[in-house]
Design an enzyme around this catalytic site. Sequence first.
Site, PDB file in Angstrom:
ATOM      1  N   LYS A 275       0.870  -1.174   0.000  1.00  0.00           N
ATOM      2  CA  LYS A 275       0.000   0.000   0.000  1.00  0.00           C
ATOM      3  C   LYS A 275       0.910   1.227   0.000  1.00  0.00           C
ATOM      4  O   LYS A 275       1.703   1.428   0.931  1.00  0.00           O
ATOM      5  CB  LYS A 275      -0.876  -0.053   1.250  1.00  0.00           C
ATOM      6  CG  LYS A 275      -1.571   1.221   1.643  1.00  0.00           C
ATOM      7  CD  LYS A 275      -2.758   1.554   0.785  1.00  0.00           C
ATOM      8  CE  LYS A 275      -3.506   2.725   1.413  1.00  0.00           C
ATOM      9  NZ  LYS A 275      -2.614   3.849   1.761  1.00  0.00           N
TER      10      LYS A 275
ATOM     11  N   GLY B 142       4.578   3.172  11.036  1.00  0.00           N
ATOM     12  CA  GLY B 142       3.793   4.401  11.014  1.00  0.00           C
ATOM     13  C   GLY B 142       3.314   4.756  12.404  1.00  0.00           C
ATOM     14  O   GLY B 142       3.951   4.412  13.403  1.00  0.00           O
TER      15      GLY B 142
ATOM     16  N   GLU C 299       5.557  -1.302  13.526  1.00  0.00           N
ATOM     17  CA  GLU C 299       6.466  -0.477  14.310  1.00  0.00           C
ATOM     18  C   GLU C 299       5.818   0.886  14.414  1.00  0.00           C
ATOM     19  O   GLU C 299       5.497   1.502  13.401  1.00  0.00           O
ATOM     20  CB  GLU C 299       7.817  -0.393  13.595  1.00  0.00           C
ATOM     21  CG  GLU C 299       8.845   0.378  14.375  1.00  0.00           C
ATOM     22  CD  GLU C 299       9.918   0.939  13.471  1.00  0.00           C
ATOM     23  OE1 GLU C 299      10.386   0.221  12.577  1.00  0.00           O
ATOM     24  OE2 GLU C 299      10.252   2.115  13.645  1.00  0.00           O
TER      25      GLU C 299
ATOM     26  N   CYS D  86      12.326   7.131  13.610  1.00  0.00           N
ATOM     27  CA  CYS D  86      11.647   6.319  14.623  1.00  0.00           C
ATOM     28  C   CYS D  86      12.506   6.125  15.866  1.00  0.00           C
ATOM     29  O   CYS D  86      11.987   5.806  16.926  1.00  0.00           O
ATOM     30  CB  CYS D  86      11.232   4.973  14.049  1.00  0.00           C
ATOM     31  SG  CYS D  86      12.524   4.166  13.104  1.00  0.00           S
TER      32      CYS D  86
END
Lengths: 397, 397
Positions: free
Chosen positions: A106, A155, A179, A211
């Site tokens: 996606k 995300g 994550e 992140c």
Amino acid sequence: MSRDALYACAKQLEDRAEEIVEVLGAETGLLEGRLRAELERTTGQLRLLGDHGAAGWRRESPGIVTVPVPVGTIAVFAASNFPLAFGILGGDTASAVAAGCPVIVKAHPAQPRTSELLALIGSETLPDFEVVYGGPDASLSLVRDPRIKAVGFTGSLAGGRALMDAAAARPDPIPVYAEMSSLNPVFVLSNYDGDVAALAASVTNSSGQLCTKPGLVITASAEFAASLANAVADSTTHRMLTPAMAAAHAAWQTEAESLGEVVAGKGEPTPFSVIAHEWHPSFGEEHFGPSVVIYLGDELPEWEGSLTATILAGADDSAEARALLPALMAKAGRIVWNSVPTGVAVVAAMQHGGPWPATSAPWSTSVGPASIERFRRPVALQGVPSEIWSPAGDLNP
Amino acid sequence: MSRDALYACAKQLEDRAEEIVEVLGAETGLLEGRLRAELERTTGQLRLLGDHGAAGWRRESPGIVTVPVPVGTIAVFAASNFPLAFGILGGDTASAVAAGCPVIVKAHPAQPRTSELLALIGSETLPDFEVVYGGPDASLSLVRDPRIKAVGFTGSLAGGRALMDAAAARPDPIPVYAEMSSLNPVFVLSNYDGDVAALAASVTNSSGQLCTKPGLVITASAEFAASLANAVADSTTHRMLTPAMAAAHAAWQTEAESLGEVVAGKGEPTPFSVIAHEWHPSFGEEHFGPSVVIYLGDELPEWEGSLTATILAGADDSAEARALLPALMAKAGRIVWNSVPTGVAVVAAMQHGGPWPATSAPWSTSVGPASIERFRRPVALQGVPSEIWSPAGDLNP
């Protein structure tokens, strides 16, 4: 062979490097140097995972050989903050292909040109590879698709949780390797006398959209706090990935001004630190963007599961470090010593994961060869003659 | 040390063997020989997992050492059909303790005396060990308990799914390692000329109450079908674990009579086969008890994920076996060749797991040393001096 496909994909990324850097830079705001480094990381990752997937593994006992098989089609959700390394052709796709699985990615809706370019390269090089587009409804439909057997996601916590809930509600629940949200606390011990430059850069590089960005620094030294805050304020930033992220960063700065002393720099997004003696629950949450909480309080705050925890120690801090370490290992997936948490090497021992809410699957890693095992499962062959099962090697491409 | 505790637990089970065999036999209906064999398996399992847990493992890359840490408190649900090997002191408890985790076991309500005896032995030997009692509400409360970080379960599909739904709805979702419902199909190839005795015994031993009982035999030979059906009908059974299970078995016999030719024996529960040329969806479901579906149809039926799939092959069946194997590996966790699926050896390479609905976590195994990894997770130590982190060896007991 999946390995050949992953090598071909890496080669094409290299061949089209100039176009990639231009398109992605224009669409994401990320700087050229960062994008070139990320491209190199991504091509290295594709080849490394291809090699490891092809090598396979075996567990053997008398009369039993256990080998890995692909679990089926994998849904991958491209992340916006690493458009290459965690994007359409990033680690989740590479590890799924290396495992021998078909992949449906996606695309991230904020990056249409990036998506188009990377989807084209993937379509030309990878077997059983498809890219789909759309918003949250398309994401949920993909997770509910009966063909899908596992999900890879990087995300937000809200986004990851929505996918997890959809996966858990299927007639046949499937695992979601998500994550999501990580505080990445830094513990500065009594005798640490290192420079603050690297830590400030770890907060502000890529405008704090990593992140593993350190979001909380715990120190007893007002001097260290002031020095770090000044270095953060002196940093240069570039525009954030989306207007929504920029707005959230600005709103956090406004909120932070009521929670402690804000030391802010210049630019948009504005790099800033909030120095506080009193703990506030907001300090325990991830804030995307070039900001950090510097906590000077006496009580060690409660913090949730995290990708990393960092110890900055000086001479004679060994006893303090030893006392602290077990609590950090119980909460984080990686412990960093006298360095910064940003910069996650793609190597065999890497663990990029951690307890909730950092990830949904703390037993797994989304970086390094072990990430392949998310997308295959063991099958024991008991007494099966080797001349019968070796053709099943096709299952381990 | 967890290893010492697990060894002490095994020793006490051996010391109290006579009492255990008497109490469990009276409460479960299982025969003495079976219970003695299960006791030996269980004590061997406790020691093997203790050894493997203590040995630990490492992944190493330059500057990084990755080690396992326990995930936290584990909820274990004792199974009724293996009161020792999958019971209060069975594999889930042993692997959780070997991982260094506290354990809270939910006793099986159908076995109060068994539970009391095993809970006592566990309390006297294992650290951080607790047994709780009750029905479905107690089970859901345990899964929702914030202390619990993972769940081990062996039981029905409905029961496992209820626990999974509760775990997925937590503020912090946790993994459920559930082994539930398995058809364990047997594929008889064209030239197989082996005996039917072992296969019939695999259907009827322990009155067919084994998770790997072959529930479906697919053959083109009416002669083999008749021979197997006669052997099943000639088998001796003993009472089933609960009246509800006995009633379900009797109801299945009644239903089966409308779906094919039922060849039934004597006794309660009645051992029987249903021989059918036409597929029916009920044939694809697990039926606890001494029964088997023998399918003579031309079309290979659709079947769901399974713990095992068995191939019975004769000379010159190699091509047929090679063609069949990939589909079996895609659906099952263990492929058995010219043997029976019941009897799961506790060895290093064993894979006791499989795709939905056989288990909720096909990447894991509930038997063998790899079962320990369900209850610990990797932590990367990056640059941490070994004199600092070696005390964290306490985390890997």
